[in-house]
Scaffold this active site. Structure first.
Site, PDB file in Angstrom:
ATOM      1  N   HIS A 227       0.763  51.735  10.819  1.00 43.18           N
ATOM      2  CA  HIS A 227      -0.067  51.183   9.777  1.00 43.18           C
ATOM      3  C   HIS A 227       1.164  51.613   8.150  1.00 43.18           C
ATOM      4  O   HIS A 227       0.986  51.264   7.356  1.00 43.18           O
ATOM      5  CB  HIS A 227      -0.953  50.788   8.798  1.00 43.18           C
TER       6      HIS A 227
ATOM      7  N   HIS B 155      -4.375  42.764   7.796  1.00 42.30           N
ATOM      8  CA  HIS B 155      -5.276  43.421   8.501  1.00 42.30           C
ATOM      9  C   HIS B 155      -6.337  42.573   8.422  1.00 42.30           C
ATOM     10  O   HIS B 155      -7.539  44.240   7.821  1.00 42.30           O
ATOM     11  CB  HIS B 155      -4.995  44.968   8.421  1.00 42.30           C
TER      12      HIS B 155
ATOM     13  N   GLU C  36      -4.258  40.959  14.563  1.00 41.97           N
ATOM     14  CA  GLU C  36      -2.874  41.213  12.653  1.00 41.97           C
ATOM     15  C   GLU C  36      -1.956  40.974  13.879  1.00 41.97           C
ATOM     16  O   GLU C  36      -1.351  40.965  14.918  1.00 41.97           O
ATOM     17  CB  GLU C  36      -3.031  43.020  13.316  1.00 41.97           C
TER      18      GLU C  36
END
Length: 383
Positions: free
Chosen positions: A132, A206, A346
């Site tokens: 991420h 997220h 996601e």
């Protein structure tokens, strides 16, 4: 069990309902201070409210979707997002909850990729893998609030400049995230970005959901999930895709007809479940990459009737069953979050795509802007 996919209108119809029709209700956008970060910078919370009881609150910190209130069949509203209550927790113990993810959503193997013959090294914040954005990504930046607007569609626009070399990525990226809530309770999120050098980019949101309501006695494992994907990308022990596209048929990963999240979650006979400590895998959507958002997932709490339909232009969706919620996270209303209290869906291009030629490309070039459009459509199912 009825097939929820067949009950969902086409993407074109959804978009027409969401953004094209004249309706009696109006949506309102308001803003207020959410406090200050340790460096003294102000964080603003923007709330978008529709007349049907749906509302969304977004923080400038991480361009984070903080709250999503949704009514049940009887009109009782609950926040369906797992998240912190305190701004200080977002800063001192970041956990991606509801945040805008960038530059790259999900994992890149060993934090390395090669572009035009040059290898780039990213921070390894997940057992040597880059996750991420590498730990100092878009989720922990205080975005600039560009505009807030009420009307038939209430909007809030956030912007961020990521300089060349930020977390090892090439190119100066100018990113923008636009949240829009319409009169029917459809929350659209648009990710736009440009770069001045070739780079890779994979932005997503997220949010962690429990459609029974955050803190409900029914955890998210009782939610019924539908994923219109006949294949997924299996991973190795480091949760990096192997490059294979594997059929879901006959495995715990088959959610095409809808089933409770808990079904197959602890199937130790499936090595993929063992690697992920549950579900933490990318599903290759049958629709592929599309110009307009199409169905990527449907999540329903059968008791309350709250339904979330996720639509996206992207070809994949990462389904994460909250496997690393370990009872040390204190969230909204003082609730202690444990495994199963929420799940993430996601929408994205595939994890580690830069290292797999057969995966959808995440390359972005100057003069060819990046765009990802997704919609959270909140409704209720009949009794």
């Amino acid at each position: 069990m009825r097939n929820p996919v067949k009950a969902i209108t086409t993407a074109a119809s959804v978009l027409a309902l969401a953004f094209g029709a004249n309706a009696a209700l109006a949506t309102e956008a308001t803003q207020a201070s959410a406090g200050k970060l340790s460096n003294g910078s102000e964080v603003t919370a923007v709330t978008l409210t529709a007349g049907n009881g749906v509302s969304a609150t977004i923080l400038t910190f991480g361009a984070t979707l903080w709250k999503l209130n949704a009514p049940d069949r009887d009109g009782k509203t609950a926040d369906v997002l797992v998240a912190y209550d305190k701004l200080s927790d977002f800063e001192t113990r970041p956990n991606f909850w509801g945040a805008t993810i960038g530059r790259y959503g999900n994992r890149i193997a060993d934090g390395k990729f090669t572009l035009d013959g040059k290898t780039y090294q990213l921070p390894g914040n997940d057992h040597g893998q880059s996750l991420h954005g590498g730990g100092k990504g878009f989720d922990v930046q205080n975005w600039k609030l560009e505009s807030v607007k009420s009307g038939k569609v209430a909007t809030a626009v956030f912007s961020l400049v990521s300089p060349d070399g930020d977390s090892g990525y090439p190119g100066t990226v100018k990113a923008k995230v636009t949240y829009s809530l319409d009169e029917s309770g459809n929350l659209q999120i648009v990710f736009d970005a440009t770069t001045d050098k070739p780079t890779v980019l994979n932005m997503t949101n997220h949010a962690i959901f429990n459609m029974a309501g955050e803190g409900s006695e029914r955890d998210a494992m009782t939610n019924v999930l539908t994923l219109p994907a006949s294949k997924y990308t299996p991973v190795n022990e480091k949760l990096i895709p192997t490059g294979e596209l594997r059929a879901v048929e006959g495995t715990p990963f088959d959610f095409r007809n809808g089933k409770p999240v808990a079904v197959g979650l602890r199937d130790g006979n499936d090595q993929q479940i063992v690697y992920g400590r549950g579900f933490d895998h990318n599903f290759a959507l049958d629709k592929g990459q599309t110009k307009t958002p199409e169905l990527a997932a449907r999540l329903e709490d059968p008791v309350s009737g709250r339904v979330l339909e996720l639509l996206t232009t992207e070809p994949g969706v990462q389904f994460y069953s909250g496997n690393f919620l370990d009872g040390t996270f204190i969230g909204k209303q003082g609730h202690l979050y444990r495994m199963g209290d929420g799940i993430a869906l996601e929408p994205q291009k595939f994890p580690d795509s830069p290292n797999h030629a057969n995966f959808p490309s995440t390359r972005v070039d100057p003069g060819k802007p990046y765009r990802h459009v997704m919609i959270y459509r909140v409704t209720t199912s009949p009794r």
